[in-house]
Write a protein that holds these residues in place. Structure first.
Motif: not given
Length: 166
Positions: A37-41, A72-73, A80-86, A91-98
């Protein structure tokens, strides 16, 4: 004399290059033991010291001296789903920033942009940080930001429950 020294240095560099090509770098940053349940570098430099298959030349192949952050995936997908209107800017899944651009929520009149940081693998409110900003550059009131965080957390829990049913 100088020419002879330069020739020797060139030969030494060439021999070192050929010698370094003999080493192997198998399983560098292997994620076989990562939680599902995690994305890692994948380029985690902390694995270099513990991997017996590495050679002395592995220290030159480090991407960064920083540790990787697990994300956390469910929080990632829910954000991404809740803010899909933006519109998503980066995005960087390795640092966790959107980071998103400006957009207007459905039924709303104001334009917002958001920056989301997910800095822990736990499905917890402490793992999620949301910063919202209006078009004028002002931060939104705390109640609005809290409502967005609650929506993301609720959706993440729904995704996890749906995932466990499979």
């Amino acid at each position: 004399m100088v020419r002879n020294t330069l020739c020797r240095i060139g030969i030494a560099v060439m021999l070192l290059g050929m010698l370094s090509a003999c080493g192997t770098l198998r399983n560098l940053g292997s994620e076989a033991t990562a939680r599902p349940d995690t994305y890692t570098n994948a380029n985690n430099p902390s694995n270099i010291e513990t991997d017996p298959n590495n050679t002395i030349w592995s220290i030159f192949n480090r991407k960064s001296a920083e540790r990787s952050v697990s994300v956390n995936k469910y929080l990632w997908s829910a954000s991404l789903e809740v803010l899909n209107f933006l519109p998503v800017q980066s995005v960087d899944p390795f640092t966790g920033v959107i980071v998103t651009g400006y957009g207007t929520p459905p039924g709303g009149g104001r334009s917002y942009r958001a920056t989301v940081l997910i800095d822990d693998p736990a499905l917890d409110a402490r793992s999620l940080n949301v910063a919202l900003q209006t078009r004028g550059g002002r931060a939104v009131n705390r109640a609005t930001a809290r409502a967005v965080e609650d929506a993301i957390l609720s959706r993440a829990r729904e995704l996890r429950i749906a995932d466990n049913r499979l």
